[in-house]
Design a protein around this motif. Structure first.
Motif, short mmCIF file in Angstrom:
data_model
loop_
_atom_site.label_atom_id
_atom_site.label_comp_id
_atom_site.label_asym_id
_atom_site.label_seq_id
_atom_site.Cartn_x
_atom_site.Cartn_y
_atom_site.Cartn_z
N GLN A 61 0.79 -1.23 0.00
CA GLN A 61 0.00 0.00 0.00
C GLN A 61 0.83 1.28 0.00
N ASP A 62 1.87 1.33 0.78
CA ASP A 62 2.67 2.55 0.90
C ASP A 62 3.93 2.45 0.05
N PHE A 63 4.03 3.32 -0.93
CA PHE A 63 5.20 3.33 -1.80
C PHE A 63 5.32 4.68 -2.47
N ASP A 64 6.46 4.90 -3.03
CA ASP A 64 6.74 6.12 -3.78
C ASP A 64 6.45 5.83 -5.26
N ILE A 65 5.63 6.64 -5.88
CA ILE A 65 5.26 6.42 -7.28
C ILE A 65 6.47 6.42 -8.21
N ARG A 66 7.58 6.99 -7.75
CA ARG A 66 8.80 7.01 -8.57
C ARG A 66 9.57 5.70 -8.51
N ASP A 67 9.19 4.82 -7.58
CA ASP A 67 9.86 3.53 -7.42
C ASP A 67 9.15 2.49 -8.30
N LEU A 68 9.70 2.28 -9.49
CA LEU A 68 9.05 1.41 -10.47
C LEU A 68 8.85 -0.01 -9.94
N THR B 120 -1.73 12.43 -9.82
CA THR B 120 -0.29 12.43 -10.09
C THR B 120 -0.06 12.34 -11.59
N ASN B 121 0.95 13.02 -12.05
CA ASN B 121 1.27 13.02 -13.47
C ASN B 121 2.55 12.25 -13.77
N HIS B 122 3.09 11.56 -12.77
CA HIS B 122 4.32 10.81 -12.98
C HIS B 122 4.07 9.71 -14.01
N ALA B 123 5.05 9.41 -14.82
CA ALA B 123 4.91 8.41 -15.87
C ALA B 123 4.49 7.04 -15.33
N HIS B 124 4.97 6.68 -14.15
CA HIS B 124 4.62 5.38 -13.59
C HIS B 124 3.16 5.30 -13.16
N ALA B 125 2.53 6.43 -12.97
CA ALA B 125 1.14 6.44 -12.53
C ALA B 125 0.22 5.78 -13.55
N ALA B 126 0.58 5.84 -14.81
CA ALA B 126 -0.27 5.24 -15.86
C ALA B 126 -0.45 3.74 -15.63
N ILE B 127 0.56 3.09 -15.09
CA ILE B 127 0.46 1.65 -14.81
C ILE B 127 -0.69 1.40 -13.83
N LEU B 128 -0.70 2.18 -12.76
CA LEU B 128 -1.75 1.98 -11.74
C LEU B 128 -3.08 2.58 -12.16
N GLN B 129 -3.07 3.57 -13.01
CA GLN B 129 -4.32 4.11 -13.53
C GLN B 129 -5.03 3.05 -14.38
N ARG B 130 -4.27 2.36 -15.22
CA ARG B 130 -4.86 1.28 -16.02
C ARG B 130 -5.39 0.17 -15.11
N ARG B 131 -4.61 -0.16 -14.08
CA ARG B 131 -5.04 -1.22 -13.18
C ARG B 131 -6.29 -0.80 -12.41
N PHE B 132 -6.38 0.47 -12.00
CA PHE B 132 -7.58 0.97 -11.32
C PHE B 132 -8.80 0.78 -12.22
N CYS B 133 -8.66 1.11 -13.47
CA CYS B 133 -9.77 0.97 -14.42
C CYS B 133 -10.18 -0.49 -14.55
N ALA B 134 -9.20 -1.36 -14.74
CA ALA B 134 -9.51 -2.78 -14.87
C ALA B 134 -10.17 -3.32 -13.61
N LEU B 135 -9.63 -2.95 -12.46
CA LEU B 135 -10.17 -3.40 -11.19
C LEU B 135 -11.60 -2.89 -10.98
N SER B 136 -11.87 -1.67 -11.42
CA SER B 136 -13.22 -1.12 -11.31
C SER B 136 -14.22 -2.00 -12.04
#
Length: 147
Positions: free
Chosen positions: A11-18, A58-74
């Motif tokens: 749960q707790d992580f830095d979005i910059r840590d791929l 967040t606009n960090h490039a890695h956020a797209a990974i979790l944004q896609r996963r949020f959509c799929a999980l929804s």
């Protein structure tokens, strides 16, 4: 138990840590795959609310990974959401339909389709985001048709 433990651990992580982002993505993918079995041990609404808060602003490039996963999980957790829990998910998906990443937009569109296609869909709950959702969908179609 293992999966809920991994959810808490990742749960707790830095979005910059791929590495941590990919780990969270894998855990959320497992939650989606086991959605039916894990339902008694997990609040789908709370999970989606927490993930939305993490990835929407967040606009960090890695956020797209979790944004896609949020959509799929929804889409995967649709059946576990009560009527009053759906509007925040609609709002989050509507926002992600306007994301820069086309993969996020396509996954958001698929999730919206699953939510709308569900037997527990109530048009009145979706009405506040209908205009922005349709505009974003047509924008995605227009972008896909550009050479």
């Amino acid at each position: 138990e293992v999966l809920t433990g991994l959810l808490k651990e990742s749960q707790d992580f830095d979005i910059r840590d791929l590495d941590r982002v990919v780990m969270r993505d894998a855990v959320l993918r497992a939650v989606g795959a086991a959605a039916f079995d894990i339902a008694p041990h997990l609040s789908a609404a709370a999970l989606l609310e927490g993930e939305a808060a993490r990835v929407l602003d967040t606009n960090h490039a890695h956020a797209a990974i979790l944004q896609r996963r949020f959509c799929a999980l929804s889409g995967q957790l649709t059946e576990q959401l009560k009527q009053e829990q759906r509007p925040p998910v609609y709002v989050a998906l509507s926002r992600l339909l306007a994301a820069q990443d086309v993969c996020v937009r396509l996954e958001a569109a698929a999730a919206v389709a699953r939510l709308i296609d569900d037997v527990d869909f109530y048009a009145n709950d979706f009405a506040p985001v209908l205009d922005s959702t349709m505009a974003a969908l047509f924008g995605t179609i227009a972008d896909a048709n550009e050479p």
